[in-house]
Design an enzyme around this catalytic site. Structure first.
Site, PDB file in Angstrom:
ATOM      1  N   SER A 112      -4.940   8.941  -2.954  1.00 14.96           N
ATOM      2  CA  SER A 112      -3.761   8.266  -2.426  1.00 14.96           C
ATOM      3  C   SER A 112      -3.770   8.285  -0.889  1.00 14.96           C
ATOM      4  O   SER A 112      -4.709   7.790  -0.281  1.00 14.96           O
ATOM      5  CB  SER A 112      -2.499   8.914  -3.010  1.00 14.96           C
ATOM      6  OG  SER A 112      -1.370   8.112  -2.795  1.00 14.96           O
ATOM      7  N   ASP A 219      -1.356   1.159 -11.758  1.00 13.53           N
ATOM      8  CA  ASP A 219      -0.860   1.956 -10.632  1.00 13.53           C
ATOM      9  C   ASP A 219       0.247   1.167  -9.935  1.00 13.53           C
ATOM     10  O   ASP A 219      -0.016   0.182  -9.254  1.00 13.53           O
ATOM     11  CB  ASP A 219      -2.003   2.246  -9.656  1.00 13.53           C
ATOM     12  CG  ASP A 219      -1.605   3.234  -8.564  1.00 13.53           C
ATOM     13  OD1 ASP A 219      -0.395   3.387  -8.307  1.00 13.53           O
ATOM     14  OD2 ASP A 219      -2.506   3.839  -7.967  1.00 13.53           O
ATOM     15  N   HIS A 249      -0.989   6.142 -11.390  1.00 16.88           N
ATOM     16  CA  HIS A 249      -1.450   6.454 -10.035  1.00 16.88           C
ATOM     17  C   HIS A 249      -2.381   7.657  -9.973  1.00 16.88           C
ATOM     18  O   HIS A 249      -3.411   7.616  -9.305  1.00 16.88           O
ATOM     19  CB  HIS A 249      -0.249   6.683  -9.119  1.00 16.88           C
ATOM     20  CG  HIS A 249      -0.621   6.958  -7.691  1.00 16.88           C
ATOM     21  ND1 HIS A 249      -1.430   6.113  -6.963  1.00 16.88           N
ATOM     22  CD2 HIS A 249      -0.298   7.985  -6.855  1.00 16.88           C
ATOM     23  CE1 HIS A 249      -1.587   6.596  -5.736  1.00 16.88           C
ATOM     24  NE2 HIS A 249      -0.921   7.731  -5.646  1.00 16.88           N
TER      25      HIS A 249
END
Length: 273
Positions: A112, A219, A249
């Site tokens: 991320s 996601d 995610h």
């Protein structure tokens, strides 16, 4: 699949750019490689114990920091005004690993926001890396940034933990974790995120660095299409892409996490000297 083993993490502290940074290390002697984990926004490296266990069993000494303002590290919570400083702190951790394990290959794995940091690290220090893994990285175009920057006041809306994983226990653990930030974004951090995404886009290709990009097709936090524009901007000569159908995610915490981590270790095996 490598069988994960339980290894107690060692915590150590160093003087980061903006204050004390806590780093984590899971030892393995002698190591086949050094795996450097780079965590995402609002979380901390303690959430990656299971990832470290798999990599440890695969022969890696595993390490990584809690970023400034995150986890056990100093600083106002989730306040980062310049991600170049975070990259510099990350480099301190890698340099320490080089001292402890001279000549051992280094693989960086970022998730991320950590994927964004790892990509920027590769642009600055790519010659030090043997391979790079990007999981759901904030790259290219993240529409949430533009939406937040357009607001006069950023609302205090908690993350929908259902977007993390199809496993409901992941969301429950996230909500109960006292080291996870559960408050709103801070505008300087949003501005710094946007500036870093633009800097990565402008810098261009990662060249010959072997890179694995893993992403969930569902996601909703960091949508696939926006990241793909960023992958295209940094795409080098050796990119492997793995998109997991219906995954959300946090692919390392997904219901098919064993498959994902198996793909990561197989990619590492292909690229170790």
């Amino acid at each position: 699949m490598w069988e994960a083993r339980v290894t107690t993490a060692r915590h150590w502290e160093f003087a980061g750019v903006r204050g004390a940074v806590t780093a984590h290390s899971w030892p393995h002697e002698p190591p086949r490689y050094v795996a450097v984990l780079v965590h995402g926004y609002g979380e901390h490296l303690g959430r990656y114990e299971h990832v470290a266990a798999v990599l440890n069993a695969h022969g890696a000494v595993v390490c990584g920091p809690d970023h400034q303002g995150h986890g056990r590290s100093a600083g106002e919570r989730v306040l980062i005004t310049d991600f170049e400083e975070v990259v510099t702190d990350l480099h301190t951790v890698v340099e320490a690993a080089h001292v402890d394990h001279p000549g051992v290959p280094v693989v960086m794995i970022g998730h991320s926001m950590g994927g964004m940091i790892a990509a920027r690290y590769a642009q600055r220090y790519g010659s030090e890396l043997t391979a790079l893994v990007l999981s759901g990285p904030v790259l290219g175009r993240w529409d949430a940034l533009a939406a937040l920057l357009a607001l006069d006041e950023i609302p205090d809306i908690p993350i929908d933990t259902d977007t993390l994983s199809r496993d409901p226990e992941v969301g429950k653990a996230y909500s109960a974790d006292p080291l996870v930030w559960h408050g709103p974004f801070k505008r300087p951090t949003v501005e710094a995120l946007d500036a870093t995404v633009q800097a990565i886009n402008a810098h261009g290709s990662l060249g010959a660095l072997p890179t694995l990009w893993v992403h969930g097709s569902d996601d909703q936090l960091v949508p696939l299409d926006g990241t793909r524009t960023g992958i295209d901007a940094i795409r080098g000569d050796d990119l492997t892409e793995k998109i997991y159908p219906e995954a959300r995610h946090e692919v390392f915490n997904e219901t098919n996490k064993d498959e994902v981590l198996g793909d990561v270790t197989a990619f590492i095996d292909r690229n170790l000297p």
